[in-house]
Motif scaffolding. Structure first.
Motif, PDB file in Angstrom:
ATOM      1  N   GLN A  33       0.681  -1.275  -0.014  1.00 56.99           N
ATOM      2  CA  GLN A  33       0.101  -0.025   0.061  1.00 56.99           C
ATOM      3  C   GLN A  33       0.837   1.111   0.051  1.00 56.99           C
ATOM      4  O   GLN A  33       0.310   2.362   0.118  1.00 56.99           O
ATOM      5  N   ASP A  34       2.312   1.285   0.165  1.00 60.13           N
ATOM      6  CA  ASP A  34       3.149   2.285  -0.274  1.00 60.13           C
ATOM      7  C   ASP A  34       2.479   3.082  -1.108  1.00 60.13           C
ATOM      8  O   ASP A  34       2.490   2.403  -2.403  1.00 60.13           O
ATOM      9  N   PRO A  35       2.429   4.460  -1.089  1.00 62.22           N
ATOM     10  CA  PRO A  35       2.332   5.331  -2.265  1.00 62.22           C
ATOM     11  C   PRO A  35       3.140   5.245  -3.492  1.00 62.22           C
ATOM     12  O   PRO A  35       4.478   4.816  -3.428  1.00 62.22           O
ATOM     13  N   PHE A  36       2.608   5.134  -4.823  1.00 62.26           N
ATOM     14  CA  PHE A  36       3.772   5.185  -5.912  1.00 62.26           C
ATOM     15  C   PHE A  36       2.982   6.156  -6.637  1.00 62.26           C
ATOM     16  O   PHE A  36       1.912   6.303  -7.108  1.00 62.26           O
ATOM     17  N   PRO A  37       3.959   6.986  -7.502  1.00 65.61           N
ATOM     18  CA  PRO A  37       5.333   7.184  -7.021  1.00 65.61           C
ATOM     19  C   PRO A  37       5.573   8.056  -5.822  1.00 65.61           C
ATOM     20  O   PRO A  37       4.650   8.931  -5.901  1.00 65.61           O
ATOM     21  N   THR A  38       6.849   7.939  -5.441  1.00 66.56           N
ATOM     22  CA  THR A  38       7.096   9.297  -4.589  1.00 66.56           C
ATOM     23  C   THR A  38       8.557   9.954  -5.309  1.00 66.56           C
ATOM     24  O   THR A  38       9.031  10.771  -4.470  1.00 66.56           O
ATOM     25  N   ARG A  39       8.762   9.684  -6.250  1.00 61.12           N
ATOM     26  CA  ARG A  39       9.827  10.442  -6.987  1.00 61.12           C
ATOM     27  C   ARG A  39       9.626  10.118  -8.498  1.00 61.12           C
ATOM     28  O   ARG A  39       8.698   9.734  -8.998  1.00 61.12           O
ATOM     29  N   PHE A  59       3.378  12.446 -24.530  1.00 62.69           N
ATOM     30  CA  PHE A  59       1.731  12.493 -24.230  1.00 62.69           C
ATOM     31  C   PHE A  59       1.540  11.669 -23.114  1.00 62.69           C
ATOM     32  O   PHE A  59       0.785  12.046 -22.107  1.00 62.69           O
ATOM     33  N   LEU A  60       1.903  10.259 -22.953  1.00 61.67           N
ATOM     34  CA  LEU A  60       1.589   9.487 -21.859  1.00 61.67           C
ATOM     35  C   LEU A  60       2.315   9.991 -20.584  1.00 61.67           C
ATOM     36  O   LEU A  60       1.718  10.079 -19.647  1.00 61.67           O
ATOM     37  N   LYS A  66       0.922  14.461 -14.283  1.00 59.75           N
ATOM     38  CA  LYS A  66      -0.370  15.211 -13.866  1.00 59.75           C
ATOM     39  C   LYS A  66      -1.140  14.300 -12.637  1.00 59.75           C
ATOM     40  O   LYS A  66      -1.535  14.780 -11.637  1.00 59.75           O
ATOM     41  N   ARG A  67      -1.183  13.022 -13.157  1.00 56.92           N
ATOM     42  CA  ARG A  67      -2.211  12.434 -12.027  1.00 56.92           C
ATOM     43  C   ARG A  67      -1.154  11.790 -10.944  1.00 56.92           C
ATOM     44  O   ARG A  67      -1.884  11.886  -9.760  1.00 56.92           O
ATOM     45  N   TRP A  68      -0.075  11.567 -11.064  1.00 57.20           N
ATOM     46  CA  TRP A  68       0.896  11.352 -10.042  1.00 57.20           C
ATOM     47  C   TRP A  68       1.509  12.564  -9.172  1.00 57.20           C
ATOM     48  O   TRP A  68       1.984  12.124  -8.032  1.00 57.20           O
ATOM     49  N   ASP A 277      -3.942   3.717 -14.398  1.00 57.84           N
ATOM     50  CA  ASP A 277      -3.702   5.227 -14.218  1.00 57.84           C
ATOM     51  C   ASP A 277      -3.153   5.487 -15.798  1.00 57.84           C
ATOM     52  O   ASP A 277      -3.314   6.520 -16.334  1.00 57.84           O
ATOM     53  N   ALA A 278      -2.423   4.590 -16.588  1.00 58.06           N
ATOM     54  CA  ALA A 278      -1.965   4.875 -17.942  1.00 58.06           C
ATOM     55  C   ALA A 278      -3.129   4.623 -18.852  1.00 58.06           C
ATOM     56  O   ALA A 278      -3.328   5.363 -19.612  1.00 58.06           O
ATOM     57  N   ALA A 279      -4.131   3.698 -18.337  1.00 59.57           N
ATOM     58  CA  ALA A 279      -5.428   3.594 -19.394  1.00 59.57           C
ATOM     59  C   ALA A 279      -6.250   4.712 -19.041  1.00 59.57           C
ATOM     60  O   ALA A 279      -7.046   5.243 -20.041  1.00 59.57           O
ATOM     61  N   ALA A 280      -6.286   5.277 -17.723  1.00 57.67           N
ATOM     62  CA  ALA A 280      -7.177   6.535 -17.718  1.00 57.67           C
ATOM     63  C   ALA A 280      -6.506   7.606 -18.630  1.00 57.67           C
ATOM     64  O   ALA A 280      -7.451   8.514 -19.274  1.00 57.67           O
ATOM     65  N   VAL A 281      -5.265   7.930 -18.777  1.00 58.07           N
ATOM     66  CA  VAL A 281      -4.673   8.994 -19.533  1.00 58.07           C
ATOM     67  C   VAL A 281      -5.229   8.470 -20.924  1.00 58.07           C
ATOM     68  O   VAL A 281      -5.575   9.740 -21.891  1.00 58.07           O
TER      69      VAL A 281
END
Length: 330
Positions: A33-39, A59-60, A66-68, A277-281
């Motif tokens: 459950q660690d957040p990704f990404p942190t960098r 583009f991707l 923007k999402r991360w 996340d990539a599919a949403a983009v």
């Protein structure tokens, strides 16, 4: 030791083991459950800047950034038949911080280059991004306006017709060898690092023909001449361009398919996160406009489709390698 004492000791040991197991499970769950990404995340592209693959990656990358809320950087690593960049991804930790904008041929390279220091089929397919046909492109002064005239010209040249390739062992290379075998012609093959290099060589009449993405070819017309396209049907954005089938060449429909992939052994939770996340983009309204601009049609965006699509590319390439009679290279 008395029986009662032994039972008590056994029960205590069981309790300790249960506690340790609970701690391990909790630690694993917390890690998952660690957040990704942190960098910053890197998307490797095995081609120079400016082509269709690079445009799609940028583009991707912008959408994911923007999402991360983290930078997503595109790193161009061309060369060696597009295997240098892929090797970097294949040898990266499976933590999601190094991804790859890959073409379909990424998964088939070891069927031609048997001594690669990585296994392409071990890469983790995360998403299909889009697909399109190739364009057979010629220098502007080549004395052939269609496929049949090109075949006649190449026969007259007796092997001197130069064919530009994005490295050896790719889909377009093997299929053009098959095209030559079926029509009794041979080519002088020349490998390039990227489509922009190929198109510049064609525009300068330093190269006779090449297979490139349709969008890249259209951008350079009339400095280059498009002979035919490899899709099964005419492209709506270029309705005047005939298919190979319309030109009298049957069973020669194929194309490019783009994937987002990760290193081998990525855990399921991370695969799901990046895929979603990539599919949403790629499902956003501006993605449709971008795909249209690059002459790409959307692909099935499910995770299962990405996995099956990669496997299908490998099986397809096995068949065309057999027909081409090309010997795998070490």
């Amino acid at each position: 030791m008395r029986l009662g004492s032994m039972i008590q000791f056994s029960r205590q040991g069981a309790r300790v083991a249960a506690i340790l197991a609970s701690v391990a499970i909790a630690a694993t769950a917390a890690h998952a459950q660690d957040p990704f990404p942190t960098r910053a995340v890197k998307i490797v592209v095995s081609a120079p800047p400016g082509g269709q693959t690079d445009s799609l990656a940028r583009f991707l990358g912008d959408g994911l950034s923007k999402r991360w809320g983290q930078p997503v950087v595109v790193e161009n690593i061309p060369g060696a038949g597009q295997t240098i960049g892929t090797a970097k991804v294949a040898h990266s930790p499976p933590d999601g911080y190094t991804l790859h904008l890959a073409m379909h041929a990424t998964f088939t390279r070891k069927l031609y280059y048997t001594s690669l220091n990585y296994e392409p089929t071990a890469l983790t397919p995360l998403l299909q991004l889009g697909e399109a046909g190739y364009a057979l492109v010629a220098r502007p002064d080549l004395p052939a306006k269609d496929v049949r005239e090109l075949i006649a010209y190449a026969k007259q040249q007796e092997g001197r017709t130069s064919l530009g390739l994005l490295g050896m062992g790719g889909d377009s290379h093997v299929r053009m060898v098959i095209f030559g075998l079926r029509n009794g012609i041979k080519f002088t093959q020349a490998a390039y690092k990227g489509e922009s290099d190929i198109l510049n060589a064609l525009a300068g009449s330093h190269l006779d023909i090449a297979m490139v993405s349709l969008s890249s070819a259209l951008a350079l017309v009339p400095k280059v001449k498009i002979i035919a396209i490899t899709s099964a049907e005419r492209n709506p954005a270029a309705k005047d361009l005939p298919t190979f089938a319309e030109s009298g060449v049957q069973d020669f429909s194929f194309g490019i398919r783009y994937f987002l992939v990760g290193p081998p052994d990525m855990n399921q939770a991370l695969q799901k996160k990046i895929h979603e996340d990539a599919a949403a983009v790629m499902a956003a309204p501006d993605a449709a406009a971008m795909l249209a601009r690059l002459q790409l049609t959307p692909s099935d965006r499910s995770l299962d489709a990405a996995r099956k699509g990669a496997a299908a590319e490998v099986e397809s390439f096995r068949r065309i390698m057999a027909e081409s009679k090309l010997e795998p290279q070490r």
